[in-house]
Design a protein around this motif. Structure first.
Motif, PDB file in Angstrom:
ATOM      1  N   GLN A  17      73.264 -77.045  60.559  1.00  9.30           N
ATOM      2  CA  GLN A  17      72.013 -77.802  60.643  1.00  9.30           C
ATOM      3  C   GLN A  17      71.227 -77.424  61.892  1.00  9.30           C
ATOM      4  N   ALA A  18      71.933 -77.062  62.949  1.00 11.34           N
ATOM      5  CA  ALA A  18      71.270 -76.675  64.204  1.00 11.34           C
ATOM      6  C   ALA A  18      70.462 -75.392  64.042  1.00 11.34           C
ATOM      7  N   GLN A  19      70.753 -74.616  63.014  1.00  9.93           N
ATOM      8  CA  GLN A  19      70.041 -73.358  62.802  1.00  9.93           C
ATOM      9  C   GLN A  19      68.850 -73.483  61.863  1.00  9.93           C
ATOM     10  N   VAL A  20      68.717 -74.595  61.185  1.00  6.69           N
ATOM     11  CA  VAL A  20      67.616 -74.757  60.230  1.00  6.69           C
ATOM     12  C   VAL A  20      66.320 -74.966  61.012  1.00  6.69           C
ATOM     13  N   PRO A  21      65.323 -74.099  60.788  1.00  8.80           N
ATOM     14  CA  PRO A  21      64.046 -74.246  61.513  1.00  8.80           C
ATOM     15  C   PRO A  21      63.369 -75.579  61.188  1.00  8.80           C
ATOM     16  N   ASP A  22      62.658 -76.109  62.167  1.00 10.43           N
ATOM     17  CA  ASP A  22      61.973 -77.392  61.995  1.00 10.43           C
ATOM     18  C   ASP A  22      60.866 -77.335  60.950  1.00 10.43           C
ATOM     19  N   TRP A  23      60.318 -76.159  60.681  1.00 11.53           N
ATOM     20  CA  TRP A  23      59.197 -76.054  59.752  1.00 11.53           C
ATOM     21  C   TRP A  23      59.626 -76.085  58.279  1.00 11.53           C
ATOM     22  N   ILE A  24      60.923 -76.056  58.013  1.00 11.96           N
ATOM     23  CA  ILE A  24      61.395 -76.141  56.628  1.00 11.96           C
ATOM     24  C   ILE A  24      61.102 -77.560  56.127  1.00 11.96           C
ATOM     25  N   PRO A  25      60.438 -77.699  54.955  1.00 10.57           N
ATOM     26  CA  PRO A  25      59.994 -79.026  54.515  1.00 10.57           C
ATOM     27  C   PRO A  25      61.069 -79.893  53.849  1.00 10.57           C
ATOM     28  N   LEU A  26      62.315 -79.546  54.008  1.00  5.73           N
ATOM     29  CA  LEU A  26      63.425 -80.334  53.476  1.00  5.73           C
ATOM     30  C   LEU A  26      64.271 -80.826  54.642  1.00  5.73           C
ATOM     31  N   SER A  27      65.109 -81.813  54.376  1.00  6.57           N
ATOM     32  CA  SER A  27      66.001 -82.254  55.437  1.00  6.57           C
ATOM     33  C   SER A  27      66.984 -81.130  55.760  1.00  6.57           C
ATOM     34  N   LYS A  28      67.389 -81.069  56.997  1.00  7.26           N
ATOM     35  CA  LYS A  28      68.303 -80.008  57.433  1.00  7.26           C
ATOM     36  C   LYS A  28      69.620 -80.085  56.674  1.00  7.26           C
ATOM     37  N   ASP A  29      70.078 -81.287  56.365  1.00  3.71           N
ATOM     38  CA  ASP A  29      71.327 -81.437  55.626  1.00  3.71           C
ATOM     39  C   ASP A  29      71.199 -80.879  54.210  1.00  3.71           C
ATOM     40  N   VAL A  30      70.077 -81.135  53.556  1.00  2.00           N
ATOM     41  CA  VAL A  30      69.855 -80.605  52.205  1.00  2.00           C
ATOM     42  C   VAL A  30      69.851 -79.081  52.239  1.00  2.00           C
ATOM     43  N   VAL A  31      69.180 -78.496  53.228  1.00  6.92           N
ATOM     44  CA  VAL A  31      69.128 -77.038  53.351  1.00  6.92           C
ATOM     45  C   VAL A  31      70.534 -76.476  53.536  1.00  6.92           C
ATOM     46  N   VAL A  32      71.325 -77.109  54.376  1.00  7.86           N
ATOM     47  CA  VAL A  32      72.694 -76.639  54.629  1.00  7.86           C
ATOM     48  C   VAL A  32      73.541 -76.755  53.362  1.00  7.86           C
ATOM     49  N   ILE A  33      73.422 -77.852  52.656  1.00  5.88           N
ATOM     50  CA  ILE A  33      74.193 -78.024  51.414  1.00  5.88           C
ATOM     51  C   ILE A  33      73.771 -76.991  50.375  1.00  5.88           C
ATOM     52  N   LEU A  34      72.467 -76.820  50.186  1.00  2.92           N
ATOM     53  CA  LEU A  34      71.987 -75.845  49.198  1.00  2.92           C
ATOM     54  C   LEU A  34      72.399 -74.422  49.561  1.00  2.92           C
ATOM     55  N   SER A  35      72.270 -74.069  50.834  1.00  2.00           N
ATOM     56  CA  SER A  35      72.673 -72.714  51.228  1.00  2.00           C
ATOM     57  C   SER A  35      74.182 -72.542  51.096  1.00  2.00           C
ATOM     58  N   GLY A  36      74.944 -73.602  51.319  1.00  2.87           N
ATOM     59  CA  GLY A  36      76.385 -73.536  51.113  1.00  2.87           C
ATOM     60  C   GLY A  36      76.738 -73.293  49.655  1.00  2.87           C
ATOM     61  N   ILE A  37      76.019 -73.943  48.765  1.00  2.00           N
ATOM     62  CA  ILE A  37      76.247 -73.730  47.327  1.00  2.00           C
ATOM     63  C   ILE A  37      75.909 -72.290  46.946  1.00  2.00           C
ATOM     64  N   VAL A  38      74.790 -71.782  47.463  1.00  2.00           N
ATOM     65  CA  VAL A  38      74.408 -70.392  47.189  1.00  2.00           C
ATOM     66  C   VAL A  38      75.477 -69.442  47.724  1.00  2.00           C
ATOM     67  N   GLU A  39      75.960 -69.684  48.938  1.00  2.00           N
ATOM     68  CA  GLU A  39      77.017 -68.832  49.505  1.00  2.00           C
ATOM     69  C   GLU A  39      78.284 -68.886  48.654  1.00  2.00           C
ATOM     70  N   PHE A  40      78.620 -70.062  48.156  1.00  2.00           N
ATOM     71  CA  PHE A  40      79.802 -70.208  47.315  1.00  2.00           C
ATOM     72  C   PHE A  40      79.654 -69.372  46.041  1.00  2.00           C
ATOM     73  N   ILE A  41      78.488 -69.457  45.411  1.00  2.00           N
ATOM     74  CA  ILE A  41      78.232 -68.695  44.180  1.00  2.00           C
ATOM     75  C   ILE A  41      78.264 -67.199  44.465  1.00  2.00           C
ATOM     76  N   LEU A  42      77.609 -66.769  45.538  1.00  2.00           N
ATOM     77  CA  LEU A  42      77.600 -65.342  45.879  1.00  2.00           C
ATOM     78  C   LEU A  42      78.999 -64.860  46.257  1.00  2.00           C
ATOM     79  N   GLY A  43      79.752 -65.675  46.970  1.00  2.00           N
ATOM     80  CA  GLY A  43      81.121 -65.311  47.320  1.00  2.00           C
ATOM     81  C   GLY A  43      81.986 -65.141  46.087  1.00  2.00           C
ATOM     82  N   LEU A  44      81.892 -66.078  45.148  1.00  2.00           N
ATOM     83  CA  LEU A  44      82.635 -65.962  43.893  1.00  2.00           C
ATOM     84  C   LEU A  44      82.183 -64.729  43.121  1.00  2.00           C
TER      85      LEU A  44
END
Length: 120
Positions: A17-44
């Motif tokens: 969350q500390a790395q999510v830029p302030d200008w992203i229009p979503l909550s930092k937690d949502v961005v982290v969760i979504l990027s985690g899901i994308v990483e999981f899919i790409l890793g698989l």
């Protein structure tokens, strides 16, 4: 990628969350969760989707490009995360992103194909 995805969704959530830029229009937690899901899919995909590994590698490289603004924001804002607690460490991390992009392309075979196509 799978370990990073697990970290996004559990024990490293605040660090990401500390790395999510302030200008992203979503909550930092949502961005982290979504990027985690994308990483999981790409890793698989890198592990199990052998027939599409080149495309998965390209998608992973694009993902690394898309999250790069977070690394830039961490450097510009002087945000401590993942042990990057100096400007020098945060600056070096920016160059590491290029290595991740190249690694994704190389490990998937995409780099070889892209080089061969550029020679034609």
């Amino acid at each position: 990628m799978l370990f990073a995805a697990f970290g996004h969704l559990t024990f490293q959530r605040a660090e990401f969350q500390a790395q999510v830029p302030d200008w992203i229009p979503l909550s930092k937690d949502v961005v982290v969760i979504l990027s985690g899901i994308v990483e999981f899919i790409l890793g698989l995909g890198m592990v199990f989707w052998v027939k599409a590994k080149v495309w998965v590698g390209i998608a992973l490289a694009i993902f690394y490009v898309l999250i790069f603004p977070g690394n830039i924001a961490q450097y510009i804002n002087g945000t401590d995360a993942f042990g990057l607690d100096t400007d020098r460490a945060r600056l070096l991390r920016l160059f590491f992103q290029l290595l991740l992009i190249l690694w994704a392309l190389w490990s998937s075979g995409a780099l070889k194909i892209l080089i061969e196509r550029s020679k034609k």
